[in-house]
Design a protein around this motif. Sequence first.
Motif, PDB file in Angstrom:
ATOM      1  N   LEU A 141       0.844  -1.197   0.000  1.00  0.00           N
ATOM      2  CA  LEU A 141       0.000   0.000   0.000  1.00  0.00           C
ATOM      3  C   LEU A 141       0.879   1.246   0.000  1.00  0.00           C
ATOM      4  CD1 LEU A 141      -2.719  -0.771   2.699  1.00  0.00           C
ATOM      5  CD2 LEU A 141      -3.000  -0.764   0.242  1.00  0.00           C
ATOM      6  N   THR A 142       0.528   2.192  -0.824  1.00  0.00           N
ATOM      7  CA  THR A 142       1.216   3.473  -0.803  1.00  0.00           C
ATOM      8  C   THR A 142       0.282   4.578  -0.314  1.00  0.00           C
ATOM      9  OG1 THR A 142       0.681   3.780  -3.141  1.00  0.00           O
ATOM     10  CG2 THR A 142       2.843   2.863  -2.621  1.00  0.00           C
ATOM     11  N   ASP A 143      -1.005   4.393  -0.518  1.00  0.00           N
ATOM     12  CA  ASP A 143      -1.996   5.374  -0.077  1.00  0.00           C
ATOM     13  C   ASP A 143      -2.707   4.829   1.161  1.00  0.00           C
ATOM     14  OD1 ASP A 143      -3.878   7.349   0.237  1.00  0.00           O
ATOM     15  OD2 ASP A 143      -4.998   6.858  -1.591  1.00  0.00           O
ATOM     16  N   LEU A 144      -2.324   5.325   2.308  1.00  0.00           N
ATOM     17  CA  LEU A 144      -2.873   4.821   3.566  1.00  0.00           C
ATOM     18  C   LEU A 144      -4.201   5.466   3.947  1.00  0.00           C
ATOM     19  CD1 LEU A 144       0.400   4.491   5.668  1.00  0.00           C
ATOM     20  CD2 LEU A 144      -0.719   2.798   4.204  1.00  0.00           C
ATOM     21  N   THR A 145      -4.695   6.392   3.136  1.00  0.00           N
ATOM     22  CA  THR A 145      -5.985   7.007   3.435  1.00  0.00           C
ATOM     23  C   THR A 145      -7.118   5.980   3.356  1.00  0.00           C
ATOM     24  OG1 THR A 145      -6.290   7.745   1.155  1.00  0.00           O
ATOM     25  CG2 THR A 145      -5.261   9.310   2.705  1.00  0.00           C
ATOM     26  N   ILE A 146      -6.852   4.811   2.817  1.00  0.00           N
ATOM     27  CA  ILE A 146      -7.854   3.738   2.777  1.00  0.00           C
ATOM     28  C   ILE A 146      -8.374   3.437   4.184  1.00  0.00           C
ATOM     29  CG2 ILE A 146      -6.162   1.873   2.920  1.00  0.00           C
ATOM     30  CD1 ILE A 146      -7.967   0.264   1.056  1.00  0.00           C
ATOM     31  N   PHE A 147      -7.520   3.588   5.186  1.00  0.00           N
ATOM     32  CA  PHE A 147      -7.921   3.294   6.562  1.00  0.00           C
ATOM     33  C   PHE A 147      -8.949   4.289   7.089  1.00  0.00           C
ATOM     34  CE2 PHE A 147      -3.740   1.220   6.293  1.00  0.00           C
ATOM     35  CZ  PHE A 147      -4.133  -0.072   6.621  1.00  0.00           C
ATOM     36  N   GLU A 148      -8.944   5.507   6.576  1.00  0.00           N
ATOM     37  CA  GLU A 148      -9.900   6.511   7.041  1.00  0.00           C
ATOM     38  C   GLU A 148     -11.331   6.185   6.613  1.00  0.00           C
ATOM     39  OE1 GLU A 148      -8.011  10.087   5.570  1.00  0.00           O
ATOM     40  OE2 GLU A 148      -7.103  10.433   7.536  1.00  0.00           O
ATOM     41  N   GLY A 149     -11.490   5.258   5.706  1.00  0.00           N
ATOM     42  CA  GLY A 149     -12.816   4.830   5.263  1.00  0.00           C
ATOM     43  C   GLY A 149     -13.498   3.880   6.238  1.00  0.00           C
ATOM     44  N   TYR A 150     -12.726   3.316   7.152  1.00  0.00           N
ATOM     45  CA  TYR A 150     -13.306   2.413   8.150  1.00  0.00           C
ATOM     46  C   TYR A 150     -13.862   3.232   9.302  1.00  0.00           C
ATOM     47  CZ  TYR A 150     -11.010  -1.474   5.782  1.00  0.00           C
ATOM     48  OH  TYR A 150     -10.610  -2.400   4.868  1.00  0.00           O
ATOM     49  N   PHE A 178     -10.842  -4.086  19.596  1.00  0.00           N
ATOM     50  CA  PHE A 178     -11.704  -3.057  20.177  1.00  0.00           C
ATOM     51  C   PHE A 178     -12.601  -2.464  19.099  1.00  0.00           C
ATOM     52  CE2 PHE A 178      -7.511  -1.309  19.233  1.00  0.00           C
ATOM     53  CZ  PHE A 178      -7.797  -0.257  18.377  1.00  0.00           C
ATOM     54  N   HIS A 179     -13.630  -1.772  19.543  1.00  0.00           N
ATOM     55  CA  HIS A 179     -14.507  -1.029  18.650  1.00  0.00           C
ATOM     56  C   HIS A 179     -13.997   0.406  18.564  1.00  0.00           C
ATOM     57  CE1 HIS A 179     -17.145  -4.430  19.566  1.00  0.00           C
ATOM     58  NE2 HIS A 179     -17.708  -4.152  18.405  1.00  0.00           N
ATOM     59  N   PHE A 180     -14.179   1.020  17.418  1.00  0.00           N
ATOM     60  CA  PHE A 180     -13.754   2.408  17.237  1.00  0.00           C
ATOM     61  C   PHE A 180     -14.793   3.162  16.425  1.00  0.00           C
ATOM     62  CE2 PHE A 180     -12.132   0.030  13.669  1.00  0.00           C
ATOM     63  CZ  PHE A 180     -12.364   0.855  12.580  1.00  0.00           C
ATOM     64  N   ALA A 181     -14.768   4.479  16.547  1.00  0.00           N
ATOM     65  CA  ALA A 181     -15.690   5.338  15.806  1.00  0.00           C
ATOM     66  C   ALA A 181     -15.116   5.717  14.447  1.00  0.00           C
ATOM     67  CB  ALA A 181     -16.008   6.586  16.616  1.00  0.00           C
ATOM     68  N   SER A 182     -13.809   6.067  14.416  1.00  0.00           N
ATOM     69  CA  SER A 182     -13.181   6.467  13.156  1.00  0.00           C
ATOM     70  C   SER A 182     -11.671   6.284  13.253  1.00  0.00           C
ATOM     71  CB  SER A 182     -13.518   7.927  12.812  1.00  0.00           C
ATOM     72  OG  SER A 182     -13.003   8.793  13.792  1.00  0.00           O
ATOM     73  N   ILE A 183     -11.030   6.409  12.099  1.00  0.00           N
ATOM     74  CA  ILE A 183      -9.574   6.324  12.013  1.00  0.00           C
ATOM     75  C   ILE A 183      -9.068   7.582  11.336  1.00  0.00           C
ATOM     76  CG2 ILE A 183      -7.607   5.064  11.037  1.00  0.00           C
ATOM     77  CD1 ILE A 183      -9.300   2.548  11.062  1.00  0.00           C
ATOM     78  N   GLN A 184      -7.975   8.115  11.861  1.00  0.00           N
ATOM     79  CA  GLN A 184      -7.330   9.273  11.246  1.00  0.00           C
ATOM     80  C   GLN A 184      -5.845   8.988  11.052  1.00  0.00           C
ATOM     81  OE1 GLN A 184      -7.925  12.681  13.741  1.00  0.00           O
ATOM     82  NE2 GLN A 184     -10.090  12.848  13.263  1.00  0.00           N
ATOM     83  N   LEU A 185      -5.284   9.579  10.004  1.00  0.00           N
ATOM     84  CA  LEU A 185      -3.840   9.569   9.781  1.00  0.00           C
ATOM     85  C   LEU A 185      -3.315  10.928  10.202  1.00  0.00           C
ATOM     86  CD1 LEU A 185      -3.731   7.938   6.261  1.00  0.00           C
ATOM     87  CD2 LEU A 185      -2.779   6.973   8.338  1.00  0.00           C
ATOM     88  N   ALA A 186      -2.382  10.929  11.163  1.00  0.00           N
ATOM     89  CA  ALA A 186      -1.831  12.202  11.625  1.00  0.00           C
ATOM     90  C   ALA A 186      -0.439  11.974  12.204  1.00  0.00           C
ATOM     91  CB  ALA A 186      -2.737  12.829  12.688  1.00  0.00           C
ATOM     92  N   ASN A 187       0.507  12.799  11.809  1.00  0.00           N
ATOM     93  CA  ASN A 187       1.864  12.771  12.361  1.00  0.00           C
ATOM     94  C   ASN A 187       2.499  11.377  12.323  1.00  0.00           C
ATOM     95  OD1 ASN A 187       1.684  15.547  13.012  1.00  0.00           O
ATOM     96  ND2 ASN A 187       0.618  15.026  14.900  1.00  0.00           N
ATOM     97  N   GLU A 188       2.405  10.724  11.160  1.00  0.00           N
ATOM     98  CA  GLU A 188       3.001   9.388  10.983  1.00  0.00           C
ATOM     99  C   GLU A 188       2.384   8.343  11.911  1.00  0.00           C
ATOM    100  OE1 GLU A 188       5.413   8.471   8.687  1.00  0.00           O
ATOM    101  OE2 GLU A 188       5.258  10.470   7.835  1.00  0.00           O
ATOM    102  N   LYS A 189       1.109   8.546  12.264  1.00  0.00           N
ATOM    103  CA  LYS A 189       0.416   7.604  13.136  1.00  0.00           C
ATOM    104  C   LYS A 189      -0.957   7.282  12.572  1.00  0.00           C
ATOM    105  CE  LYS A 189       2.782   9.199  17.208  1.00  0.00           C
ATOM    106  NZ  LYS A 189       2.727   9.987  18.408  1.00  0.00           N
ATOM    107  N   ASN A 206     -10.363  -6.799   3.897  1.00  0.00           N
ATOM    108  CA  ASN A 206     -10.193  -5.990   5.108  1.00  0.00           C
ATOM    109  C   ASN A 206      -9.076  -6.506   6.015  1.00  0.00           C
ATOM    110  OD1 ASN A 206     -12.469  -4.392   4.353  1.00  0.00           O
ATOM    111  ND2 ASN A 206     -13.795  -5.987   5.169  1.00  0.00           N
ATOM    112  N   TYR A 207      -7.985  -6.996   5.414  1.00  0.00           N
ATOM    113  CA  TYR A 207      -6.872  -7.597   6.149  1.00  0.00           C
ATOM    114  C   TYR A 207      -5.580  -6.945   5.683  1.00  0.00           C
ATOM    115  CZ  TYR A 207      -4.660 -11.466   8.662  1.00  0.00           C
ATOM    116  OH  TYR A 207      -3.969 -12.228   9.554  1.00  0.00           O
ATOM    117  N   TYR A 208      -4.784  -6.437   6.632  1.00  0.00           N
ATOM    118  CA  TYR A 208      -3.572  -5.689   6.294  1.00  0.00           C
ATOM    119  C   TYR A 208      -2.397  -6.198   7.131  1.00  0.00           C
ATOM    120  CZ  TYR A 208      -7.130  -2.763   4.267  1.00  0.00           C
ATOM    121  OH  TYR A 208      -8.200  -2.328   3.533  1.00  0.00           O
ATOM    122  N   VAL A 209      -1.206  -6.121   6.543  1.00  0.00           N
ATOM    123  CA  VAL A 209      -0.003  -6.606   7.208  1.00  0.00           C
ATOM    124  C   VAL A 209       1.022  -5.471   7.243  1.00  0.00           C
ATOM    125  CG1 VAL A 209       1.810  -8.336   7.229  1.00  0.00           C
ATOM    126  CG2 VAL A 209      -0.463  -8.928   6.342  1.00  0.00           C
TER     127      VAL A 209
END
Length: 93
Positions: free
Chosen positions: A5-14, A36-47, A76-79
């Motif tokens: 993967l080069t575009d990690l914004t895919i995670f923000e869709g979950y 765990f359950h989560f509401a959203s995912i964000q990419l920020a500061n290399e995290k 929906n599986y990432y390594v």
Amino acid sequence: MEKQLTDLTIFEGYQNRQVILNYYQDDDDLWKRDGFHFASIQLANEKLLFLKKDGSTSQIALQEYKTIASNSDFQNYYVFHYDAHTRLEIYFP
């Protein structure tokens, strides 16, 4: 089969889901599991930040991993590869 993967914004869709984090060392030795359950995912500061409904956050430091790939055999599986023998597998059931 894995595809890098080069575009990690895919995670923000979950959103409003559950995530399972499996940490492996020495190839197939599962040494830690978290879910765990989560509401959203964000990419920020290399995290990768998992924002939970209770206001807390879990994070993954992306700079620790050399490559991040999707597993085409499972949806929906990432390594996240740390090195040749250590990895984090993330699954969204």
